[in-house]
Enzyme design. Structure first.
Site, short mmCIF file in Angstrom:
data_model
loop_
_atom_site.label_atom_id
_atom_site.label_comp_id
_atom_site.label_asym_id
_atom_site.label_seq_id
_atom_site.Cartn_x
_atom_site.Cartn_y
_atom_site.Cartn_z
N ASP A 6 0.87 -1.18 0.00
CA ASP A 6 0.00 0.00 0.00
C ASP A 6 0.90 1.22 0.00
OD1 ASP A 6 -1.79 2.02 0.40
OD2 ASP A 6 -2.65 1.20 2.25
N ASP A 99 -2.96 2.11 -6.07
CA ASP A 99 -1.78 2.10 -5.20
C ASP A 99 -1.78 0.98 -4.17
OD1 ASP A 99 -3.70 3.20 -3.45
OD2 ASP A 99 -2.12 4.20 -2.33
N GLU A 100 -2.60 -0.04 -4.41
CA GLU A 100 -2.63 -1.17 -3.48
C GLU A 100 -2.68 -2.47 -4.26
OE1 GLU A 100 -5.45 -1.31 -0.28
OE2 GLU A 100 -5.45 0.87 -0.10
MG LIG Z 1 -2.16 4.05 -0.11
#
Ligand SMILES: [Mg+2]
Length: 390
Positions: A6, A99-100
């Site tokens: 993350d 973004d993960e």
């Molecule tokens: Mg993030």
């Protein structure tokens, strides 16, 4: 073992990586059309700026805040590069959002999962100059919680067999699907911690979370058998297609069908707490050739109404042959988590996206309670009328 990655304050980190003058400063991305902060640097967070917060409030709290408009193409490029480092170790990479993501590192034997994760972290930091937090565990749920526990720069490994003990002391909102409202209800019922939920009776828990209760208890016990689902080429997407029994030559009908598909897909997008930026329309002609056209919106959205004009343009651009159609599909990709999504409090009372958002949620609620046909947009009514005539 599964690793959850993350990125930390992703959009702002990308901006800071690209421009050294922004490093170490209170910086935020956002504040355009919707008037909210989409990402804030840790320096800005220390001054009370958080996401999502109305830009006007952020500027009152932090007058020196450097505000940058979002450059989503840039973030998508960094995202691809970031995940490419994981691909050096495994093909099993699932992009949960921009973004993960999850990597299944169980099949490579050269390194332990933690060693591989550390190498991925160092490669991302070294090459892209952004930081990410990592959680390593035997399943998706525990790895995801572990990655978020010590942000920024977190690196938490939960040994096999210790999943339940790891989750036990945490507050209930760490479990998937427990939003602010559900957490308050559970708190009031004396189920403040994950340990308490793990021991709750399914009947009692069902009073608060309905049919989700049995699954929630398994999660609370640290059990999760969802596999890492790698999709090749692109991140998770939402798509639907409709095949016609006869050749369709009526553009109005194709547009109405595409909009109705967008409506259904966006209901899922909202239910998942996601937003999307790219819209793709695929047309299949009666001779089985196909045309596909894509467009990206300026900002990610979870509103079907914001995709209607793109859908129309894409259908017109794609339908170049003077031939009837046999199939239409709509696909939403470039999935973002949470950003610009439903529950954002906005400043201005006459903000159109906000009104559209409230409407979309009211429609979701009515349809789930009274059935899909209980609320119809113009194109639904049009399709229904046409059905009646045939
Ligand atoms: Mg993030």
């Amino acid at each position: 073992m599964i690793v959850h990655l993350d990125a930390d304050a992703f959009f702002v980190s990308v901006e800071q990586a690209a421009d050294r003058r922004l490093r170490g400063k209170a910086v935020a991305v956002g504040g355009q059309r919707r008037g909210i902060i989409a990402s804030a640097s840790y320096e800005a967070r220390a001054l009370g700026v958080y996401t999502p917060m109305p830009t006007s409030r952020a500027l009152r709290l932090c007058p020196h805040l450097i505000l940058i408009p979002g450059d989503y193409r840039k973030y998508e490029l960094f995202s691809r590069l970031m995940f490419s480092f994981a691909n050096d170790y495994t093909a099993e990479v699932e992009h949960a959002s921009i973004d993960e993501g999850y990597f299944d590192l169980g099949r490579q034997t050269k390194f332990t999962a933690a060693e591989a994760a550390a190498k991925i972290r160092d490669a991302i930091a070294g090459s892209l100059k952004i930081s990410a937090s990592f959680g390593i565990a035997s399943n998706k749920l525990v790895s995801q919680v572990a990655s978020k526990l010590k942000k920024p720069g977190g690196f938490v490994e939960v040994p096999r067999g210790e999943e339940r003990a790891f989750l036990a002391p945490l507050a209930n909102h760490w479990l998937p699907g427990i939003g602010k409202k559900a957490a308050e209800g559970l708190d009031a019922a004396g189920l403040r911690t994950v340990a308490q939920i793990a021991q709750a009776s399914p009947e009692f828990l069902a009073r608060h979370v309905g049919s989700y209760a049995p699954q929630l208890i398994l999660f609370a016990q640290g059990l999760d058998d969802r596999p890492v689902v790698s999709e090749h080429g692109d991140a998770t997407s939402y798509s639907e297609q409709e095949t016609f029994g006869t050749d369709v030559t009526d553009e109005e009908f194709v547009l109405a069908t595409a909009r109705a598909m967008a409506d259904r897909l966006m209901t899922k997008v909202r239910a998942d707490g996601k937003t999307i930026r790219t819209v793709t329309v695929k047309l299949r002609y009666r001779d089985f050739t196909e045309a596909s056209r894509s467009a990206s919106l300026d900002e990610p959205t979870d509103l079907e109404t914001e995709t209607y004009s793109s859908l129309e343009r894409l259908v017109k651009k794609g339908w170049t042959k003077r031939l009837g159609l046999r199939l239409v599909s709509v696909r939403f990709s470039q999935v973002y988590s949470g950003l610009f999504s439903a529950e954002l409090a906005l400043d201005s009372a006459h903000n159109t996206p906000q009104a559209q958002r409230e409407l979309a949620h009211a429609i979701d609620a009515l349809r789930s309670k009274f059935g899909k046909g209980s609320v119809m947009r113009g194109h639904d009514l049009w399709l229904k009328t046409r059905e009646g005539e045939q």
